[in-house]
Design an enzyme around this catalytic site. Structure first.
Site, PDB file in Angstrom:
ATOM      1  CG  HIS A   1     -14.680 -12.126  38.363  1.00 18.23           C
ATOM      2  ND1 HIS A   1     -15.388 -12.126  39.531  1.00 18.23           N
ATOM      3  CD2 HIS A   1     -15.560 -12.505  37.388  1.00 18.23           C
ATOM      4  CE1 HIS A   1     -16.646 -12.492  39.294  1.00 18.23           C
ATOM      5  NE2 HIS A   1     -16.777 -12.723  38.000  1.00 18.23           N
TER       6      HIS A   1
ATOM      7  CB  ALA B   1      -0.479   8.759   4.273  1.00 18.74           C
ATOM      8  CB  THR B   2      -2.946   3.723   2.815  1.00 14.45           C
ATOM      9  OG1 THR B   2      -1.796   2.871   2.881  1.00 14.45           O
ATOM     10  CG2 THR B   2      -2.865   4.602   1.581  1.00 14.45           C
ATOM     11  N   GLY B   3      -2.669   3.869   6.397  1.00  9.33           N
ATOM     12  CA  GLY B   3      -3.013   3.139   7.611  1.00  9.33           C
ATOM     13  C   GLY B   3      -2.292   1.826   7.799  1.00  9.33           C
ATOM     14  CE  LYS B   4       2.496   0.688   3.870  1.00  7.62           C
ATOM     15  NZ  LYS B   4       2.143   2.059   3.492  1.00  7.62           N
ATOM     16  CB  SER B   5       2.083   2.296  10.840  1.00  6.03           C
ATOM     17  OG  SER B   5       3.179   2.443   9.962  1.00  6.03           O
TER      18      SER B   5
ATOM     19  N   GLY C   1       0.804  -1.215   0.000  1.00  2.01           N
ATOM     20  CA  GLY C   1       0.000   0.000   0.000  1.00  2.01           C
ATOM     21  C   GLY C   1       0.832   1.258   0.000  1.00  2.01           C
ATOM     22  CG  LEU C   2      -0.200   4.330  -2.716  1.00  2.00           C
ATOM     23  CD1 LEU C   2      -1.271   5.254  -3.299  1.00  2.00           C
ATOM     24  CD2 LEU C   2       1.104   4.483  -3.482  1.00  2.00           C
TER      25      LEU C   2
ATOM     26  CG  ASP D   1       5.174  -1.565   8.019  1.00  2.00           C
ATOM     27  OD1 ASP D   1       4.506  -1.333   6.990  1.00  2.00           O
ATOM     28  OD2 ASP D   1       5.175  -0.814   9.015  1.00  2.00           O
TER      29      ASP D   1
ATOM     30  CB  SER E   1     -17.838  -7.912  41.469  1.00  2.57           C
ATOM     31  OG  SER E   1     -16.915  -8.600  42.311  1.00  2.57           O
TER      32      SER E   1
ATOM     33  NE  ARG F   1       9.187  10.064   1.603  1.00  2.00           N
ATOM     34  CZ  ARG F   1       9.648   9.753   2.821  1.00  2.00           C
ATOM     35  NH1 ARG F   1       9.091   8.743   3.508  1.00  2.00           N
ATOM     36  NH2 ARG F   1      10.636  10.455   3.354  1.00  2.00           N
TER      37      ARG F   1
END
EC number: 2.7.1.105
Length: 827
Positions: free
Chosen positions: A565, A193-197, A190-191, A277, A404, A343
């Protein structure tokens, strides 16, 4: 089980109790039907002698029953029905599934119908009528069959679930080093800034929580490390131009070097999953990556995971976060933004999305889970990955976790059980709905403010609020005062406390005195130890049954309060804080306290609220009063150190005194009230507040140390100390950071020295206003604090004396008697 028989003598007459109900005792007169057998017994003695002792023994055994008496009784209403929707024939021997040939003859009369008939696969697929030569013996040359022992030693095996499966190569259910066929390589695509991290961090956290040890291997880190070691200049957007042959060759080299590190981790180390990554946006790169993996191991499973983001607002938000990353840290934001967009344009020139004709196993996530495409998925871990990725969302929400109210067994110190609440526990239960209602209102107001500030909030921002409890009486009683119209309540068996098996209802001193060996086993390895007896569980069992709860928490976009619990709360906190299993068993989860967790794109933030019985209200505990430890997170980017601030029990956890925070609040109610007001009204999502400390001594752990068995996957001992002098919440992930350094105290009351930080020592340090202090002054203060803590540790070790504590000496005795210790807990 079997009775010994002396064949030299006449067999004794067995008692009636040893016979099956359908048999008659030998001393009872035989019926007419059995007279022939008795008369002919003498003539068959020679034949019986030739049959051997096994046949002689069988004469004295009860008749074999295919459906023993322990099965469902014949008179039960839950027997299989005689007629179903498919008009199944009755279950007589003639019409049963064992006589399929006769069934075919009933429905198909001639050869034409027999040839053209379509037989349902669920009924007769496995049945093949015998051919004319069915009685002929077919000879098979065994030399043509490859023996299982001739396969490669790293052949894939069946499912491995830590804590639930056991085999010769994997006695604890962990994927063994030799079983590379069960391991998985996840290749990100993926490019920027597409949420890979974001995806890799969450996926790594879930896999590590499930005890499938996973690490992320980032090519960008390899690039920055190489540039630093070889003195290369900063890589601007021109370096990522596809037509730049020199830079392309270097980037390919860095990618393969990083991939080799990942393969070493899986094939030679203890890893089960490695996440590669990188952008991997071209077909040629993906082909080379797959070829390198197959060259090292033909058995490793490879899953390509592509992240596609079509939401322009989300991309812009990710780009702004990139400006705080390692490539642009400390640089001019405006020029950094321009360079990164350039970039991104260069990457877009060479971008080729994954297609089916590449014949890869892949998952394509669109807009971080709004749409998920899965293709050619193979293997258990790959299917688990798909299942988890289907439960992603980016909604702002809160997860509240509490135990509880105080129960009768808490007072008596007994573990397990199903006791009810004490009067003090009922007061906590009555106050809890009012507190949650107030916090729900504040959270909603903050969301409305974000919408006014155009912070990309969805149109429907009003969250529902669910209440989940276990099926034990004490948690159900704690939730009884919630209005179900506003707070739907659901009871979950998965949230039940760890079962103590045969030791249920006992105290720890009783277990130690009566079963010292079992007590010692649990002390050595609390994670794996399973209580003896039917239903006894270990921490690993609890972790496994919590997986559906974890995925549901990831899926829902609403707020939730979990009343559970101690062990379950520890496991849930350990998941969200991304902690090692060895740390989870030492988290502090006191009674009558509520943890608030808020998932963020970069990690999780948490706070602790404590119930004050005297004022019948809840107060947020300042981080200066929390007993916290900084520990290294697991499974994140390879060779990166990230830390979480975790709650740990103070040395006085077993005392009967009230917490210092509540004591000071009672002694100075005005300041405490104003402090509480400020904490309640302060804005959420304040990055500047979370990143206020950049000069903090960290207490972490080295999770690569080996235990006494030589296994580095689950440490049996306490983690080691590590220090770091810089941290950035956006770059490092993890939880919100306290601006005060935790103080380390010596080992007291059998408390782990790494997980028992005494912040009371801060009272001996002059109070400096953080707003007036410069970074240099804060650094000097931290240095002085560190030296002071070291001197106190040394004094304790030399003289064996505890630190002076004026706060405890000044506490009112009546308050001590009336106030419950918030760390009073069991299991």
């Amino acid at each position: 089980m079997f009775k010994p028989v002396d064949f030299s003598e006449t067999s004794p007459v067995p008692p009636d109790i040893d016979l099956a109900p359908t048999q008659s005792p030998h001393h009872v007169a035989p019926s007419q039907d059995s007279s022939y057998d008795l008369l002919s017994r003498s003539s068959d003695d020679k034949i019986d002698a030739e049959k051997g002792p096994h046949d002689e023994l069988s004469k004295h055994l009860p008749l074999f029953q295919k459906r023993p008496l322990s099965d469902t009784p014949i008179s039960s209403n839950w027997n299989s029905p005689g007629i179903t929707e498919e008009n199944t024939p009755s279950d007589s021997p003639e019409n049963s599934a064992t006589n399929l040939k006769s069934l075919h003859r009933l429905h198909i009369n001639d050869e034409t119908q027999l040839k053209n008939a379509k037989i349902p696969t669920n009924d007769t697929t496995d049945y093949m009528p015998p051919s004319d030569g069915a009685n002929e013996v077919t000879r098979i040359d065994l030399k043509d069959i490859k023996s299982p022992t001739r396969h490669h030693k790293r052949r894939p095996t069946t499912i491995d679930v830590p804590g639930l499966t056991k085999s010769k190569t994997s006695p604890d259910g962990l994927i063994s080093k030799e079983d590379s066929g069960s391991k998985l390589v996840i290749v990100m695509v993926g490019l920027p800034a597409t949420g890979k991290s974001f995806i890799t961090n969450k996926l790594s956290r879930f896999l590590n929580y499930s005890l499938y040890y996973c690490k992320v291997f980032n090519v960008g880190n390899t690039r920055r490390k190489f540039a630093k070691e070889h003195g290369l200049k900063d890589q601007d957007s021109k370096f990522f131009e596809p037509k730049n042959a020199d830079s392309t060759r270097l980037r390919d080299k860095w990618a393969m070097d990083t991939l080799d590190e990942l393969l070493d981790y899986l094939l030679e180390g203890s890893g089960s999953v490695g996440i590669f990554d990188a952008t991997n946006t071209s077909r040629e790169r993906r082909k080379n990556v797959l070829a390198r993996i197959r060259k090292r191991s033909p058995h490793l499973k490879v899953l390509f995971l592509e992240s596609v983001c079509s939401d322009h607002a989300l991309v812009q938000k990710n780009i702004r976060l990139k400006l705080f990353g390692p490539d642009y840290k400390g640089k001019d934001p405006e020029s950094s933004l321009k360079d990164f967009k350039s970039r991104l344009a260069n990457y877009l020139k060479a971008y080729e999305p994954i297609e089916d004709d590449e014949n890869l196993q892949y998952i394509k996530m669109i807009d971080v889970g709004k749409k998920v495409i899965a293709y050619n998925i193979q293997g258990f871990l790959a299917s688990q990955t798909v299942y988890y990725l289907l439960n992603f969302n980016l909604a702002d929400r809160q997860i509240w976790i509490t135990r509880s109210g105080e129960s009768e067994d808490n007072v008596s110190g007994r573990i397990g059980g199903n006791s009810h609440l004490t009067p003090r526990g009922l007061r906590f239960a009555k106050s809890l709905p009012k507190f949650i209602a107030r916090q729900r209102e504040i959270f909603y107001q903050n969301l409305m403010q974000q919408k006014k500030n155009n912070e990309n909030t969805d149109g429907n921002i009003y969250n529902d609020f669910f209440v989940w409890t276990s099926m034990r009486a004490r948690t159900i009683g704690t939730a009884q005062y919630f209005n179900e119209d506003d707070y739907p309540i659901k009871q979950m068996k998965m949230l039940d406390e760890l079962s103590a098996g045969d030791y249920d209802g006992m105290t720890y001193p009783e277990i130690k005195n009566n079963f010292p060996e079992e007590f010692e086993k649990r002390q050595k390895d609390k994670l794996r130890y399973r209580y003896p007896g039917i239903g006894g569980e270990s921490y690993m069992d609890v972790i496994n049954r919590l997986r559906p709860v974890i995925t549901e928490l990831e899926r829902i976009e609403d707020n939730v309060l979990i009343i559970t619990h101690r062990v379950v709360a520890r496991a849930l906190l350990g998941y969200f804080m991304n902690l090692s299993m060895g740390i989870i068993a030492n988290l502090d989860v006191p009674l009558h306290c509520v943890y608030c967790l808020e998932p963020k794109p970069y990690g999780i933030t948490w706070s602790l609220w404590e119930y004050d019985e005297a004022s019948d209200s809840f107060s947020k505990v300042p981080q200066t009063d929390l007993n916290t430890t900084r520990v290294k997170e697991v499974g994140l980017v390879y060779n990166e150190r990230r830390y979480s601030v975790i709650p740990t029990a103070p040395p006085s956890a077993r005392s009967s005194f009230a917490s210092d925070f509540l004591s000071r609040k009672r002694s100075n109610p005005t300041s405490a009230s104003s402090s509480q007001s400020e904490l309640s009204e302060q804005p959420k999502n304040s990055v500047s507040a979370q990143t206020g400390s950049n000069n903090t001594t960290l207490i972490g752990s080295n999770f690569n140390i080996k235990n006494e068995n030589g296994d580095s996957r689950i440490p049996l001992s306490a983690p080691l100390m590590a220090t770091n002098t810089s941290n950035n919440i956006l770059d490092g992930g993890g939880t919100s950071i306290s601006i005060h350094r935790p103080r380390v105290v010596p080992n007291q009351n059998n408390v782990n020295p790494l997980l028992a930080n005494n912040n009371k020592a801060a009272s001996n340090v002059p109070n400096v206003k953080k707003s007036a202090a410069t970074p240099r002054q804060i650094f000097e203060i931290d240095k002085v604090d560190e030296k002071l803590s070291m001197l106190k540790n040394k004094s304790f070790l030399l003289h064996g004396k505890d630190y002076p504590n004026n706060a405890d000496n000044n506490d009112n005795e009546d308050i001590r008697a009336k106030t419950m210790n918030r760390s009073q807990s069991h299991v």
